[in-house]
Design a protein around this motif. Structure first.
Motif, PDB file in Angstrom:
ATOM      1  N   THR A 122     -28.802 -95.276   0.317  1.00  9.33           N
ATOM      2  CA  THR A 122     -29.387 -95.201  -1.023  1.00  9.33           C
ATOM      3  C   THR A 122     -28.687 -94.097  -1.790  1.00  9.33           C
ATOM      4  OG1 THR A 122     -31.146 -93.723  -0.232  1.00  9.33           O
ATOM      5  CG2 THR A 122     -31.679 -96.060  -0.389  1.00  9.33           C
ATOM      6  N   GLY A 123     -28.553 -94.289  -3.096  1.00  6.35           N
ATOM      7  CA  GLY A 123     -27.886 -93.266  -3.896  1.00  6.35           C
ATOM      8  C   GLY A 123     -27.796 -93.665  -5.352  1.00  6.35           C
ATOM      9  N   THR A 124     -26.941 -92.970  -6.094  1.00  5.93           N
ATOM     10  CA  THR A 124     -26.752 -93.217  -7.517  1.00  5.93           C
ATOM     11  C   THR A 124     -25.752 -94.343  -7.734  1.00  5.93           C
ATOM     12  OG1 THR A 124     -27.126 -90.864  -7.979  1.00  5.93           O
ATOM     13  CG2 THR A 124     -26.080 -92.158  -9.709  1.00  5.93           C
ATOM     14  N   ASP A 125     -26.171 -95.369  -8.490  1.00  4.80           N
ATOM     15  CA  ASP A 125     -25.281 -96.491  -8.742  1.00  4.80           C
ATOM     16  C   ASP A 125     -24.290 -96.142  -9.852  1.00  4.80           C
ATOM     17  OD1 ASP A 125     -24.247 -99.066  -8.555  1.00  4.80           O
ATOM     18  OD2 ASP A 125     -25.590 -99.824 -10.122  1.00  4.80           O
ATOM     19  N   ARG A 126     -23.119 -96.737  -9.781  1.00  5.54           N
ATOM     20  CA  ARG A 126     -22.110 -96.597 -10.834  1.00  5.54           C
ATOM     21  C   ARG A 126     -21.044 -97.668 -10.624  1.00  5.54           C
ATOM     22  NH1 ARG A 126     -20.866 -92.717  -7.089  1.00  5.54           N
ATOM     23  NH2 ARG A 126     -18.698 -92.644  -6.360  1.00  5.54           N
ATOM     24  N   VAL A 127     -20.240 -97.904 -11.659  1.00  6.81           N
ATOM     25  CA  VAL A 127     -19.167 -98.887 -11.564  1.00  6.81           C
ATOM     26  C   VAL A 127     -18.173 -98.443 -10.486  1.00  6.81           C
ATOM     27  CG1 VAL A 127     -17.247 -99.981 -12.783  1.00  6.81           C
ATOM     28  CG2 VAL A 127     -19.404 -99.556 -13.982  1.00  6.81           C
ATOM     29  N   GLY A 128     -17.829 -99.348  -9.597  1.00  9.11           N
ATOM     30  CA  GLY A 128     -16.842 -99.060  -8.569  1.00  9.11           C
ATOM     31  C   GLY A 128     -17.394 -98.452  -7.300  1.00  9.11           C
ATOM     32  N   LEU A 129     -18.712 -98.228  -7.243  1.00 13.89           N
ATOM     33  CA  LEU A 129     -19.280 -97.582  -6.060  1.00 13.89           C
ATOM     34  C   LEU A 129     -19.085 -98.434  -4.808  1.00 13.89           C
ATOM     35  CD1 LEU A 129     -20.872 -95.360  -4.676  1.00 13.89           C
ATOM     36  CD2 LEU A 129     -22.987 -96.514  -5.382  1.00 13.89           C
ATOM     37  N   LEU A 130     -19.346 -99.741  -4.905  1.00 14.92           N
ATOM     38  CA  LEU A 130     -19.171-100.595  -3.728  1.00 14.92           C
ATOM     39  C   LEU A 130     -17.728-100.575  -3.236  1.00 14.92           C
ATOM     40  CD1 LEU A 130     -21.167-103.943  -3.902  1.00 14.92           C
ATOM     41  CD2 LEU A 130     -21.524-101.963  -2.446  1.00 14.92           C
ATOM     42  N   SER A 131     -16.800-100.520  -4.171  1.00 19.91           N
ATOM     43  CA  SER A 131     -15.389-100.450  -3.794  1.00 19.91           C
ATOM     44  C   SER A 131     -15.117 -99.216  -2.946  1.00 19.91           C
ATOM     45  CB  SER A 131     -14.522-100.426  -5.050  1.00 19.91           C
ATOM     46  OG  SER A 131     -13.165-100.207  -4.731  1.00 19.91           O
ATOM     47  N   GLU A 132     -15.701 -98.086  -3.348  1.00 20.43           N
ATOM     48  CA  GLU A 132     -15.508 -96.847  -2.589  1.00 20.43           C
ATOM     49  C   GLU A 132     -16.163 -96.930  -1.216  1.00 20.43           C
ATOM     50  OE1 GLU A 132     -16.077 -93.110  -4.780  1.00 20.43           O
ATOM     51  OE2 GLU A 132     -16.295 -94.330  -6.600  1.00 20.43           O
ATOM     52  N   ILE A 133     -17.348 -97.517  -1.150  1.00 18.63           N
ATOM     53  CA  ILE A 133     -18.061 -97.632   0.123  1.00 18.63           C
ATOM     54  C   ILE A 133     -17.258 -98.480   1.108  1.00 18.63           C
ATOM     55  CG2 ILE A 133     -20.088 -98.663   1.233  1.00 18.63           C
ATOM     56  CD1 ILE A 133     -21.708 -97.815  -1.249  1.00 18.63           C
ATOM     57  N   PHE A 134     -16.841 -99.668   0.663  1.00 15.24           N
ATOM     58  CA  PHE A 134     -16.120-100.563   1.568  1.00 15.24           C
ATOM     59  C   PHE A 134     -14.719-100.041   1.890  1.00 15.24           C
ATOM     60  CE2 PHE A 134     -19.053-103.971  -0.242  1.00 15.24           C
ATOM     61  CZ  PHE A 134     -19.896-103.923   0.870  1.00 15.24           C
ATOM     62  N   ALA A 135     -14.117 -99.290   0.966  1.00 16.62           N
ATOM     63  CA  ALA A 135     -12.811 -98.688   1.258  1.00 16.62           C
ATOM     64  C   ALA A 135     -12.932 -97.647   2.363  1.00 16.62           C
ATOM     65  CB  ALA A 135     -12.228 -98.061  -0.002  1.00 16.62           C
ATOM     66  N   ILE A 136     -14.000 -96.854   2.331  1.00 17.21           N
ATOM     67  CA  ILE A 136     -14.227 -95.843   3.377  1.00 17.21           C
ATOM     68  C   ILE A 136     -14.437 -96.521   4.726  1.00 17.21           C
ATOM     69  CG2 ILE A 136     -15.914 -94.157   4.221  1.00 17.21           C
ATOM     70  CD1 ILE A 136     -16.247 -93.243   1.301  1.00 17.21           C
ATOM     71  N   LEU A 137     -15.261 -97.566   4.749  1.00 22.24           N
ATOM     72  CA  LEU A 137     -15.526 -98.262   6.003  1.00 22.24           C
ATOM     73  C   LEU A 137     -14.256 -98.903   6.558  1.00 22.24           C
ATOM     74  CD1 LEU A 137     -18.984 -99.892   5.166  1.00 22.24           C
ATOM     75  CD2 LEU A 137     -18.538 -97.894   6.618  1.00 22.24           C
TER      76      LEU A 137
END
Length: 444
Positions: A122-137
Motif C-alpha cells: 500500500t502507498g501513494t499512487d502516481r503515474v508510472g508507479l506500477l512500472s517502478e514496482i515491476f521493474a524492481i521485481l
C-alpha cells in the motif's frame, strides 16, 4: 459396557450437529423466467452471507436479486443469478460446483496460493508507479505469477504472488525478502507522504479481493479527497437510518450495477463488524438498489452521527474501489522475464496512469488486464492508444472501451441524478422497509 452403549448415540449426535451446520442448497432453474434461483438454508451463522456471496462471485455469476433473512436461529438467503451474459445457468458443471461449494461453505473462505511468495503493498499512487514496482521485481529476479492492483483517492493497494526466476520456487532467502520490501517501500511512499508506505510478505490465507478491501480500509482511503478527476465513476447514493421499532440500522444504497457489487458491500459491512439480519437486492437494467438491516456485532444499532457518516464514507469507497476507471486494455502474450516491467514502462512513457490491474499467467501465457487514463484522469486519446499498441505489439494487445454504464454524465445530468436519485432512494427504502418489517415480525 456403558461406554459401548453410548457410542452409537454419540455418533448420531455428531452427525446431527454436522447436518445442522451444513447449509442446505436448492437450485431452481424453472421457477424464474430470466434467472436461476439459489436458496441457502442453514443454522444461524453471522458470516454465512459473505461466504455465500463470495462463492457466487468467484464463479463469475451476476446477482440480479436477493433476499436475506437471519433472525432467530436460521439463515435463509435467496439469490436470483445469471452468468455474465445475462442468461440462466445451463451448464451442469457450474450448477454442481455451486452445490458443492455452498454445501461446504465453511471451508471456502480462503484462496491461498501454494508455492509462491505473496507481497502486500500500500502507498501513494502516481503515474508510472506500477512500472517502478515491476521493474524492481524484475531486477531482483522475481517472476510475477499473479497480481491484483486497485487504486482509489490517490492510494494504491496490491497483492502480488511471485516466485524466484531461477528456481521457480518461493523466495526463502530472508535477506532478499528484506531487500525487496525496502526497495518497494521506498517507491511506494512518494515525495510527501506523511504516512509510511507498507510492504509485507503475507501467508495469503484471506480471499484476495477481501484482503484488498481490508488493506485500503486500513489505509483510510475513504476519507481522502480524490487527487485526479474520476471520469466514469457515478457516485453511489448511500443513506443510513435507524429503525427504532426493532433496533436495527437501515442502510440504503443506489448505484450503477456491476459485477461483484454485492460482495464489495457485504465484505465492507462484515469487516466493519456489522451483522446483516435482513437484506433486499434489486437490479433494474444497469441500476442497483440495496437495503440492509444491520446491527453492530455487539447487538446494538449505529449510535451516533459520526458512526453513521463513517459507514456512509466506507461503503461509498468500497463501491468505487473496484469500479473500473479508464479504457480497458487486455494483453495476451507469451510470458517472459521482465514482460510486466516492459509493458508498464510503455504506459509510463506515454503518460498513461494505470487505475486498476489484474495479472495472471497460465501455461506459459500472460493474460494482463489494465484500466488506464491519462495523467490527470481524463480518457486516453485514441492516437496514444494506437502508439502503445504498436510499442507492445498490436497482435497481443486488445482495446476494449468501458461499457456506457460507466461513462461520465454531463454536469446537468449529475445534478438531476443527485435530486431524483435521492428521492428514488428514499422512496424505495421506505417501500422495502415496510415489506421487510413485515418479514421481521413474522420471524420474531
Amino acid at each position: 459396557m456403558m461406554q459401548m452403549d453410548r457410542k452409537p448415540f454419540l455418533e448420531e449426535y455428531e452427525k446431527l450437529i454436522v447436518r445442522m451446520n451444513t447449509p442446505r442448497v436448492m437450485i431452481d432453474n424453472a421457477g424464474c423466467a430470466d434467472a436461476t434461483r439459489i436458496m441457502i438454508d442453514s443454522a444461524r451463522n453471522d458470516g454465512i452471507l459473505l461466504e455465500a456471496v463470495q462463492v457466487l462471485t468467484d464463479l463469475n455469476l451476476s446477482i440480479k436479486k436477493g433476499y436475506v433473512s437471519s433472525d432467530g436461529r436460521w439463515n435463509m438467503d435467496v439469490f436470483h443469478v445469471t452468468n455474465l451474459d445475462g442468461s440462466k445457468l445451463a451448464d451442469d458443471s457450474i450448477i454442481n460446483c455451486i452445490e458443492q461449494s455452498l454445501g461446504t461453505i465453511h471451508r471456502t473462505s480462503s484462496n491461498s496460493i501454494d508455492g509462491m511468495t505473496t507481497l502486500e503493498l500500500t502507498g501513494t499512487d502516481r503515474v508510472g508507479l506500477l512500472s517502478e514496482i515491476f521493474a524492481i521485481l524484475s531486477e531482483l529476479n522475481c517472476d510475477v505469477v499473479e497480481s491484483k492492483v486497485w487504486t482509489h483517492n490517490g492510494r494504491i493497494a496490491s497483492i502480488i504472488h511471485l516466485k524466484d526466476c531461477d528456481s521457480g520456487c518461493p523466495i526463502q532467502d530472508r535477506k532478499k525478502i528484506e531487500k525487496i520490501e525496502a526497495r518497494l517501500r521506498n517507491v511506494l511512499k512518494g515525495d510527501n507522504d506523511i504516512r509510511s508506505a507498507k510492504t509485507l510478505v503475507s501467508l495469503a490465507v484471506t480471499h484476495t479481493e477481501r484482503r484488498l478491501h481490508q488493506m485500503m480500509f486500513a489505509d483510510r482511503d475513504y476519507d481522502r479527497t480524490p487527487i485526479v478527476k474520476t471520469h466514469g465513476r457515478y457516485a453511489p447514493l448511500v443513506s443510513v437510518q435507524n429503525c427504532a421499532e426493532k433496533e436495527y440500522s437501515v442502510v440504503n444504497i443506489q448505484c450503477k450495477d456491476r459485477p461483484k457489487l454485492l460482495f464489495d458491500v457485504v465484505c465492507t459491512l462484515t469487516d466493519m463488524q456489522y451483522v446483516v439480519f435482513h437484506a433486499t437486492i434489486i437490479t433494474r437494467e444497469d441500476e442497483a438498489y440495496l437495503e440492509f438491516f444491520i446491527r453492530h456485532i455487539d447487538g446494538s444499532p449505529i449510535s451516533s452521527e459520526a458512526e453513521k457518516q463513517r459507514v456512509i464514507m466506507c461503503l461509498k469507497a468500497a463501491i468505487e474501489r473496484r469500479a473500473p476507471e479508464g479504457v480497458r486494455l487486455e494483453l495476451y502474450k507469451p510470458d517472459k522475464p521482465g514482460l510486466l516491467a516492459q509493458v508498464t514502462r510503455t504506459f509510463r512513457e506515454n503518460a498513461m496512469n494505470v487505475t486498476q490491474a489484474e495479472i495472471s499467467t497460465k501455461m506459459g501465457m500472460a493474460l494482463n488486464i489494465f484500466y488506464v487514463t491519462d495523467a490527470i484522469g481524463n480518457p486516453v486519446d485514441s492516437k496514444l492508444v494506437d502508439s502503445v499498441m504498436q510499442g507492445i505489439g498490436s497482435g497481443y494487445l486488445r482495446v476494449k472501451e468501458l461499457p456506457s454504464m460507466y461513462h461520465q454524465k454531463t454536469d446537468s445530468d449529475e445534478q438531476n441524478t443527485g435530486g431524483i436519485g435521492g428521492a428514488v432512494l428514499l422512496s424505495l427504502g421506505s417501500l422495502l422497509r415496510r415489506n421487510l418489517l413485515g418479514l421481521i415480525k413474522s420471524y420474531s
